[in-house]
Design a protein around this motif. Structure first.
Motif, PDB file in Angstrom:
ATOM      1  N   ASP A  96       0.863  -1.277   0.170  1.00  0.00           N
ATOM      2  CA  ASP A  96      -0.093   0.008  -0.025  1.00  0.00           C
ATOM      3  C   ASP A  96       0.803   1.447   0.060  1.00  0.00           C
ATOM      4  N   VAL A  97       1.996   1.090   0.556  1.00  0.00           N
ATOM      5  CA  VAL A  97       2.949   2.409   0.536  1.00  0.00           C
ATOM      6  C   VAL A  97       3.245   2.579  -0.866  1.00  0.00           C
ATOM      7  N   ILE A  98       3.540   1.784  -1.839  1.00  0.00           N
ATOM      8  CA  ILE A  98       3.695   2.188  -3.105  1.00  0.00           C
ATOM      9  C   ILE A  98       2.539   2.693  -3.953  1.00  0.00           C
ATOM     10  N   MET A  99       1.415   2.295  -3.677  1.00  0.00           N
ATOM     11  CA  MET A  99       0.227   2.751  -4.298  1.00  0.00           C
ATOM     12  C   MET A  99      -0.271   3.990  -3.783  1.00  0.00           C
ATOM     13  N   ASP A 100       0.188   4.463  -2.423  1.00  0.00           N
ATOM     14  CA  ASP A 100      -0.573   5.669  -1.771  1.00  0.00           C
ATOM     15  C   ASP A 100       0.579   6.577  -2.022  1.00  0.00           C
ATOM     16  N   THR A 101       1.761   6.353  -2.388  1.00  0.00           N
ATOM     17  CA  THR A 101       2.874   7.487  -2.281  1.00  0.00           C
ATOM     18  C   THR A 101       3.879   7.701  -3.367  1.00  0.00           C
ATOM     19  N   HIS A 102       3.740   6.595  -4.415  1.00  0.00           N
ATOM     20  CA  HIS A 102       4.812   6.450  -5.381  1.00  0.00           C
ATOM     21  C   HIS A 102       4.451   7.348  -6.475  1.00  0.00           C
ATOM     22  N   GLU A 103       5.269   8.034  -7.243  1.00  0.00           N
ATOM     23  CA  GLU A 103       5.135   9.030  -8.291  1.00  0.00           C
ATOM     24  C   GLU A 103       4.759   8.273  -9.549  1.00  0.00           C
ATOM     25  N   ASP A 104       5.071   7.178  -9.904  1.00  0.00           N
ATOM     26  CA  ASP A 104       5.054   6.407 -11.090  1.00  0.00           C
ATOM     27  C   ASP A 104       3.903   5.614 -11.255  1.00  0.00           C
ATOM     28  N   PRO A 105       3.085   5.400 -12.333  1.00  0.00           N
ATOM     29  CA  PRO A 105       1.807   4.833 -12.565  1.00  0.00           C
ATOM     30  C   PRO A 105       2.152   3.131 -12.320  1.00  0.00           C
ATOM     31  N   VAL A 106       2.361   2.764 -11.420  1.00  0.00           N
ATOM     32  CA  VAL A 106       2.997   1.571 -10.819  1.00  0.00           C
ATOM     33  C   VAL A 106       1.707   0.481 -11.289  1.00  0.00           C
ATOM     34  N   TRP A 107       0.604   0.729 -10.979  1.00  0.00           N
ATOM     35  CA  TRP A 107      -0.441  -0.421 -11.206  1.00  0.00           C
ATOM     36  C   TRP A 107      -0.641  -0.392 -12.738  1.00  0.00           C
ATOM     37  N   GLN A 108      -0.717   0.602 -13.555  1.00  0.00           N
ATOM     38  CA  GLN A 108      -0.655   0.553 -14.891  1.00  0.00           C
ATOM     39  C   GLN A 108       0.559  -0.344 -15.355  1.00  0.00           C
ATOM     40  N   GLN A 109       1.706   0.268 -15.209  1.00  0.00           N
ATOM     41  CA  GLN A 109       2.815  -0.593 -15.667  1.00  0.00           C
ATOM     42  C   GLN A 109       2.961  -2.111 -15.269  1.00  0.00           C
ATOM     43  N   THR A 110       2.442  -2.482 -14.136  1.00  0.00           N
ATOM     44  CA  THR A 110       2.263  -3.791 -13.660  1.00  0.00           C
ATOM     45  C   THR A 110       1.469  -4.511 -14.485  1.00  0.00           C
ATOM     46  N   SER A 111       0.261  -3.993 -14.940  1.00  0.00           N
ATOM     47  CA  SER A 111      -0.880  -4.647 -15.807  1.00  0.00           C
ATOM     48  C   SER A 111      -0.197  -4.805 -17.330  1.00  0.00           C
ATOM     49  N   GLU A 112       0.556  -3.919 -17.713  1.00  0.00           N
ATOM     50  CA  GLU A 112       1.046  -4.213 -19.126  1.00  0.00           C
ATOM     51  C   GLU A 112       2.134  -5.197 -19.051  1.00  0.00           C
ATOM     52  N   ARG A 113       2.956  -5.012 -18.093  1.00  0.00           N
ATOM     53  CA  ARG A 113       3.984  -6.096 -18.119  1.00  0.00           C
ATOM     54  C   ARG A 113       3.371  -7.322 -17.765  1.00  0.00           C
ATOM     55  N   LEU A 114       2.341  -7.580 -17.030  1.00  0.00           N
ATOM     56  CA  LEU A 114       1.937  -9.159 -16.857  1.00  0.00           C
ATOM     57  C   LEU A 114       1.236  -9.295 -18.376  1.00  0.00           C
ATOM     58  N   GLY A 115       0.570  -8.533 -18.951  1.00  0.00           N
ATOM     59  CA  GLY A 115      -0.232  -8.820 -20.087  1.00  0.00           C
ATOM     60  C   GLY A 115       0.946  -9.474 -21.425  1.00  0.00           C
ATOM     61  N   THR A 116       1.944  -8.603 -21.363  1.00  0.00           N
ATOM     62  CA  THR A 116       3.321  -9.125 -22.146  1.00  0.00           C
ATOM     63  C   THR A 116       3.671 -10.409 -21.770  1.00  0.00           C
ATOM     64  N   GLN A 117       4.148 -10.487 -20.387  1.00  0.00           N
ATOM     65  CA  GLN A 117       4.583 -11.944 -19.747  1.00  0.00           C
ATOM     66  C   GLN A 117       3.690 -13.107 -20.391  1.00  0.00           C
ATOM     67  N   MET A 118       2.354 -12.884 -20.014  1.00  0.00           N
ATOM     68  CA  MET A 118       1.392 -14.140 -20.443  1.00  0.00           C
ATOM     69  C   MET A 118       1.482 -14.454 -21.945  1.00  0.00           C
ATOM     70  N   ALA A 119       1.307 -13.113 -22.679  1.00  0.00           N
ATOM     71  CA  ALA A 119       1.168 -13.607 -24.285  1.00  0.00           C
ATOM     72  C   ALA A 119       2.533 -14.199 -24.713  1.00  0.00           C
ATOM     73  N   GLU A 120       3.816 -13.798 -24.069  1.00  0.00           N
ATOM     74  CA  GLU A 120       5.030 -14.600 -24.648  1.00  0.00           C
ATOM     75  C   GLU A 120       5.165 -15.724 -24.049  1.00  0.00           C
ATOM     76  N   THR A 121       4.627 -16.112 -22.719  1.00  0.00           N
ATOM     77  CA  THR A 121       4.753 -17.528 -22.077  1.00  0.00           C
ATOM     78  C   THR A 121       4.168 -18.285 -22.984  1.00  0.00           C
ATOM     79  N   VAL A 122       2.793 -18.095 -23.415  1.00  0.00           N
ATOM     80  CA  VAL A 122       1.908 -18.910 -24.082  1.00  0.00           C
ATOM     81  C   VAL A 122       2.593 -19.295 -25.522  1.00  0.00           C
TER      82      VAL A 122
END
Length: 333
Positions: A96-122
């Motif tokens: 929650d510290v990251i989500m409440d205080t970090h300057e980067d769009p961490v949640w968006q970046q996490t979702s995008e990287r997970l999507g790429t990880q899944m596609a490349e894994t398949v």
């Protein structure tokens, strides 16, 4: 700290200079396996095994009918090809510290990287199977361990001739890269897929026609051209075998003194099949937001994002899948 958990210090803010809001991009691999396989979306709650079936060709009739004599019946013969669904997945844990205080769009970046990880894994899962077909043309020798020369036009001719003798059909429609699996028409051909390292060697084959020289420009990403009736796509997702060939090659890539061996996998229509479970055939993100109390995390200090998928891959007709194995030219010094 739990193994793998992402905490604030792991992605600390950029405090020493002006903060550029646009995040840097990362490389993505070209994914092609969806285009060439037979598709079957596996219904839920029907088990974990998909079975593809064919009825075999009937033999030719070798003699005319005799007057008044009924010939023996011809028996139908079926062949079943089975594959088993497997579950795959990965997740990222954030505080929650990251989500409440970090300057980067961490949640968006996490979702995008997970999507790429899944596609490349398949894609990786599928290629581990697609390079195991039993029909192989070696650039030289009679086994992978003997290979130390690059691909030539004759290798493509032999692979194509074998596919034709095995009655493999040219592909005239490909599957669009979308969850709906719509198809689109293409000029009839076999399709070969190889690693990007092999592009120059394929272009040097006699009779090579570049895709930009087609009467109608190719719209297939990664296609470089064709040799005979084999259209070729290059992508980094195709595996190769480092040092699996022989020594003594001239100006070829080597590992440990032996040639690296690269496959060119060539498909006829319906050579292989892919069978995802319904609801898991495209990216499915599973999110637990921090700030919500739950068992083991009574203060809601942790959150996560992840993906799951069920996938199956199977070679449906081994005689309609051909593989060229060759060395790859080294980059000149």
């Amino acid at each position: 700290m739990a193994v793998g958990r992402t905490e604030y210090a792991d992605i600390s803010p950029r405090s020493r200079g002006w903060m550029v809001r646009r995040m840097l991009s990362v490389g993505k691999q070209l994914l092609v396996s969806d285009m060439f396989g037979q598709k079957y979306v596996f219904p839920k709650k029907t088990g974990q095994m998909a079975i593809f079936r064919r009825y075999m060709r009937l033999p030719l009739v070798a003699a005319p009918l005799a007057e008044g004599v009924t010939p023996d019946p011809t028996q139908l013969v079926k062949e079943d090809v089975a594959c088993t669904l497997q579950q795959w997945g990965a997740w990222v844990e954030l505080t929650d510290v990251i989500m409440d205080t970090h300057e980067d769009p961490v949640w968006q970046q996490t979702s995008e990287r997970l999507g790429t990880q899944m596609a490349e894994t398949v894609e990786w899962i599928r290629w581990q199977t697609l390079v195991t077909g039993t029909n192989v043309v070696y650039a030289n020798g009679a086994a992978r361990a003997a290979v130390n020369t690059v691909v030539a036009r004759g290798d493509f001719v032999l692979a194509s001739r074998t596919l034709q003798q095995n009655l493999a059909r040219h592909m005239t429609r490909l599957v669009a890269p979308s969850p709906k699996y719509n198809t689109f028409a293409v000029r009839a051909a076999y399709w070969g897929v190889t690693h990007t390292d092999m592009e120059d060697d394929v272009r040097q084959c006699g009779g090579f026609i570049a895709s930009e020289d087609y009467g109608t420009p190719s719209k297939i990403e990664g296609e470089i051209g064709k040799v005979g009736d084999v259209r070729v796509i290059c992508t980094t997702t195709v595996p190769y075998w480092a040092g699996a060939g022989a020594a003594g090659g001239v100006n070829v890539l080597e590992t440990g003194g032996n040639a690296d061996v690269y496959p060119i996998v060539i498909f006829g229509e319906d050579a292989y099949g892919v069978a995802p479970l319904a609801g898991y055939d495209s990216f499915k993100l599973l999110v637990l937001q921090p700030g919500v109390a739950r068992g083991g995390d009574q203060l809601g200090q942790l959150g996560s994002a992840g993906w799951k998928t069920w996938q199956a891959i199977v070679i449906l007709n081994d005689s309609w899948l051909e593989r060229i194995e060759s060395a790859c030219t080294a980059v000149p010094a």
